[in-house]
Design a protein around this motif. Structure first.
Motif, PDB file in Angstrom:
ATOM      1  N   GLU A 330       0.858  -1.128   0.052  1.00  8.75           N
ATOM      2  CA  GLU A 330       0.040  -0.086   0.029  1.00  8.75           C
ATOM      3  C   GLU A 330       0.979   1.242  -0.076  1.00  8.75           C
ATOM      4  N   VAL A 331       2.016   1.168   0.706  1.00 10.47           N
ATOM      5  CA  VAL A 331       2.747   2.347   0.896  1.00 10.47           C
ATOM      6  C   VAL A 331       3.827   2.499  -0.163  1.00 10.47           C
ATOM      7  N   GLY A 332       4.031   1.514  -1.274  1.00 10.53           N
ATOM      8  CA  GLY A 332       4.740   1.526  -2.490  1.00 10.53           C
ATOM      9  C   GLY A 332       6.085   1.228  -2.285  1.00 10.53           C
ATOM     10  N   LEU A 333       5.978   0.331  -1.259  1.00 13.99           N
ATOM     11  CA  LEU A 333       7.463  -0.380  -1.122  1.00 13.99           C
ATOM     12  C   LEU A 333       7.498  -1.764  -1.898  1.00 13.99           C
ATOM     13  N   PRO A 334       8.662  -2.289  -2.245  1.00 13.83           N
ATOM     14  CA  PRO A 334       8.706  -3.701  -2.858  1.00 13.83           C
ATOM     15  C   PRO A 334       8.462  -4.651  -1.851  1.00 13.83           C
ATOM     16  N   THR A 335       7.874  -5.826  -2.568  1.00 13.17           N
ATOM     17  CA  THR A 335       7.614  -6.902  -2.043  1.00 13.17           C
ATOM     18  C   THR A 335       8.428  -8.216  -2.609  1.00 13.17           C
ATOM     19  N   THR A 336       9.064  -7.931  -3.615  1.00 15.72           N
ATOM     20  CA  THR A 336      10.303  -8.820  -4.309  1.00 15.72           C
ATOM     21  C   THR A 336      11.263  -8.485  -4.489  1.00 15.72           C
ATOM     22  N   LEU A 337      12.323  -9.171  -4.676  1.00 18.75           N
ATOM     23  CA  LEU A 337      13.551  -8.645  -5.101  1.00 18.75           C
ATOM     24  C   LEU A 337      13.623  -8.048  -6.508  1.00 18.75           C
ATOM     25  N   SER A 338      12.600  -8.978  -7.496  1.00 20.45           N
ATOM     26  CA  SER A 338      12.796  -8.487  -8.744  1.00 20.45           C
ATOM     27  C   SER A 338      12.237  -6.843  -8.945  1.00 20.45           C
ATOM     28  N   GLU A 339      11.313  -6.639  -7.989  1.00 23.40           N
ATOM     29  CA  GLU A 339      10.740  -5.206  -8.097  1.00 23.40           C
ATOM     30  C   GLU A 339      11.808  -4.205  -7.613  1.00 23.40           C
ATOM     31  N   MET A 340      12.961  -4.495  -6.897  1.00 20.45           N
ATOM     32  CA  MET A 340      14.127  -3.834  -6.609  1.00 20.45           C
ATOM     33  C   MET A 340      14.935  -3.819  -7.723  1.00 20.45           C
ATOM     34  N   GLY A 341      14.948  -4.625  -8.793  1.00 19.96           N
ATOM     35  CA  GLY A 341      15.792  -4.709  -9.991  1.00 19.96           C
ATOM     36  C   GLY A 341      16.836  -5.596  -9.465  1.00 19.96           C
ATOM     37  N   ILE A 342      16.557  -6.472  -8.623  1.00 19.41           N
ATOM     38  CA  ILE A 342      17.723  -7.364  -8.211  1.00 19.41           C
ATOM     39  C   ILE A 342      17.459  -8.861  -8.640  1.00 19.41           C
ATOM     40  N   THR A 343      18.425  -9.186  -9.354  1.00 13.10           N
ATOM     41  CA  THR A 343      18.248 -10.909  -9.812  1.00 13.10           C
ATOM     42  C   THR A 343      19.435 -11.517  -9.066  1.00 13.10           C
ATOM     43  N   LEU A 344      19.463 -12.400  -8.281  1.00 14.93           N
ATOM     44  CA  LEU A 344      20.331 -13.316  -7.653  1.00 14.93           C
ATOM     45  C   LEU A 344      20.660 -14.549  -8.382  1.00 14.93           C
ATOM     46  N   ASP A 345      22.119 -14.669  -8.776  1.00 20.38           N
ATOM     47  CA  ASP A 345      22.210 -15.996  -9.296  1.00 20.38           C
ATOM     48  C   ASP A 345      22.594 -16.966  -8.208  1.00 20.38           C
ATOM     49  N   GLU A 346      22.567 -18.201  -8.340  1.00 22.57           N
ATOM     50  CA  GLU A 346      22.855 -19.256  -7.172  1.00 22.57           C
ATOM     51  C   GLU A 346      23.753 -19.053  -6.362  1.00 22.57           C
ATOM     52  N   ALA A 347      24.946 -18.674  -6.891  1.00 21.13           N
ATOM     53  CA  ALA A 347      26.438 -18.519  -6.294  1.00 21.13           C
ATOM     54  C   ALA A 347      26.082 -17.524  -5.308  1.00 21.13           C
TER      55      ALA A 347
END
Ligand code: NZQ
Ligand code: ZN
Length: 379
Positions: A330-347
Motif C-alpha cells: 500500500e505504501v509503495g514499497l517493494p515486495t520482491t527482489l525483482s521489484e527492486m531490480g535485483i536478480t541473484l544467481d545461485e552462487a
C-alpha cells in the motif's frame, strides 16, 4: 524482563525549526577545528550547507570539509575520514545527514584515535574502543535512528561484509523535521519502514511474556504505520513527518530494548544482501520481512498472535503477516527482489546466506539453508 543497566548519553534537541538555535547552543562546548561531514550533494542543493557554515564561522570555528559519504558507507570512506581528521587535528565532528553519514562518522571518530585497524580490533581482537573524537549529529533524513546509538553499519567491500562496528555515541543530536522536507518520498517511506523493522526486530526478541517495553513498542508500531500511510498520501503532512522523526529515535534510543534480547535476524540478512547488491536498506527489509516471518512465527505463536491483534487489529499471526505485506504494498514499497531490480544467481544467493550472521535472539534459530530459502522465495 531481563536484567539491565541503562544510561543514555545523547542530548536530544527535537522540534520543527529548532536546528539553528540548538546548534548555536552546542558549538561553544567544543574545540576550534570542526569536521563538517555530509553525503553526496543534497546538503548543498538544499542550502543547508551554507547555513551551517555561516553558524560555524560565526562561532569562530575552522571548517574541515569531509564530503561524499555514500549510502551504505564503505570502510574505505571511513579510513579516508579518519586520515583527514588526524591530519587536520579535528576537535569535533559534525555529521549532517541520514544514517549513512552518522554511521560513517561514528567510526571516523573512533578510528582517528586508534592505532590499530578498527575492523581487526573489533572482529579479530574482540576489543571495544574507548577513545573518540566528540561528535554531534544533525539529522536530515530520519528512519534509522542511528544518531541515538553507538552502532554503525559499514560495508567492507574487500571482505564482502556489511557489518556492525561499535563507535562513539554522539554527544548531541538535532532532530528538526523541517530539515527532512527535501528528502525524496521514496527515501522517506523506506526510512520509516526501517523504523517499523527496528521495532519488530526488538519486539520478537526474548522474553516474549507481555512486558512494558513491548507494550510501548506496540504503540510505536501503530504510530509508524498510521503516520507512514499519512505521509505517503500527503508529503506536506508536517505532523506525520515530525511523529516519524521521533518514532525513528524511539526505535533506537534503547527504551524499547530494555529488558529484552533483540532479534535483528532480518537486518543481518538484509545487510548481506546490501553487501552484494548495494541495495536500499529499508526496501531490502520490506522485501524480506514477511517471508522471514512466515518461516519463524510458529516458534513464537502467542507473541505473533498478540502482535497481529495489537498492531494490525486482526486475529492471528498469519493474518498479521498478511497485513504487514499488504501495508508494504500500500505504501509503495517493494515486495520482491525483482521489484527492486535485483536478480541473484545461485552462487550469490548462497554466498549471502552463508555470510549472514545468525542472531541468538531470533525466536527460531535460523540455519544458512533456511536463509537461502528465504532469499529464493523473495525473488
Ligand atoms: O547523500 P545525499 O546527497 O545527502 O543524499 C542522501 C542519500 O542519497 C539523501 N538525503 C539525506 N538527507 C536529505 C537527503 N536528500 C534530500 N534532502 C535531505 N534532507 O537520502 C539518501 C539516503 O541517505 P542514507 O543516510 O543512506 O539513508 P538512511 O538514513 O536510511 O541510512 C541508511 C544506512 O544506515 C544503516 C543502513 O544499513 C544504511 O547503511 N543503518 C544504521 C543503523 C544504526 N546505526 O543504528 C540502523 C539501521 O538498521 C541501518 O542498518
Ligand atoms: Zn535498519
Amino acid at each position: 524482563m531481563n536484567r539491565f543497566d541503562y544510561e543514555y548519553p545523547v542530548r536530544i534537541h527535537f522540534g520543527q525549526g529548532c536546528f539553528e538555535e540548538s546548534l548555536k547552543k552546542e558549538l561553544p562546548k567544543y574545540g576550534k577545528t570542526v569536521m563538517l561531514a555530509y553525503g553526496g550533494g543534497s546538503l548543498k542543493r538544499t542550502g543547508l550547507y551554507d547555513r551551517i557554515v555561516a553558524i560555524l564561522t560565526e562561532t569562530g570555528k575552522t571548517v574541515v570539509d569531509f564530503a561524499g559519504i555514500m549510502p551504505n558507507p564503505t570502510y574505505v570512506k571511513v579510513q579516508e575520514g579518519a586520515r583527514l581528521a588526524r591530519e587536520q587535528k579535528v576537535d569535533f565532528i559534525l555529521a549532517v545527514g541520514g544514517g549513512s553519514v552518522s554511521d560513517c562518522c561514528k567510526i571516523v571518530s573512533t578510528q582517528a584515535r586508534l592505532d590499530a585497524d578498527i575492523w581487526d580490533y573489533e572482529y579479530t581482537a574482540h576489543k571495544t574502543p574507548a577513545d573518540f573524537i566528540p561528535m554531534g549529529v544533525i539529522v536530515t533524513a530520519s528512519g534509522t535512528g542511528s544518531e541515538q546509538n553507538n552502532g554503525a553499519v559499514i560495508t567492507n567491500e574487500e571482505k564482502k561484509q556489511k557489518s556492525p562496528l561499535w563507535g562513539c555515541f554522539a554527544d548531541f543530536a538535532i532532530l528538526d523535521p523541517d530539515l527532512t522536507r527535501t528528502v525524496p518520498m521514496r527515501q522517506v517511506i523506506s526510512g520509516a519502514f526501517d523504523t517499523l523493522s527496528h521495532c519488530m526486530e526488538t519486539y520478537f526478541g526474548n522474553p516474549h511474556a507481555t512486558n512494558v517495553s513491548d507494550e510501548i513498542n506496540e504503540a510505536i508500531q501503530r504510530n509508524v504505520i498510521a503516520n507512514l500511510k499519512a505521509i505517503a498520501a500527503n508529503p506536506d503532512d508536517d505532523h506525520a513527518r515530525s511523529e516519524l522523526m521521533w518514532t525513528s529515535a524511539m526505535g533506537e534510543n534503547g527504551i524499547l530494548k530494555l529488558g529484552k534480547q533483540t532479534d535483528f535476524q532480518c537486518h543481518m540478512l538484509e545487510h548481506q544482501l546490501g553487501a552484494y547488491t548495494d541495495c536500499n536498506h529499508g526496501q531490502g527489509l520490506a522485501v524480506l520481512h514477511p517471508t522471514l516471518y512466515r518461516h519463524i512465527y510458529q516458534s513464537a505463536p502467542e507473541k505473533f498472535n498478540r502482535w497481529a491483534q495489537e498492531v494490525w487489529l486482526v486475529q492471528n499471526a498469519e493474518d498479521g503477516i498478511d497485513a504487514l505485506e499488504d501495508f508494504i504494498r500500500e505504501v509503495g514499497l517493494p515486495t520482491t527482489l525483482s521489484e527492486m531490480g535485483i536478480t541473484l544467481d545461485e552462487a550469490t544467493r548462497r554466498a549471502i546466506a552463508e555470510s549472514t550472521i545468525i542472531t541468538p535472539g531470533c525466536c527460531k534459530q535460523m540455519k544458512t539453508d533456511e536463509l537461502y530459502e528465504v532469499l529464493k522465495e523473495c525473488e
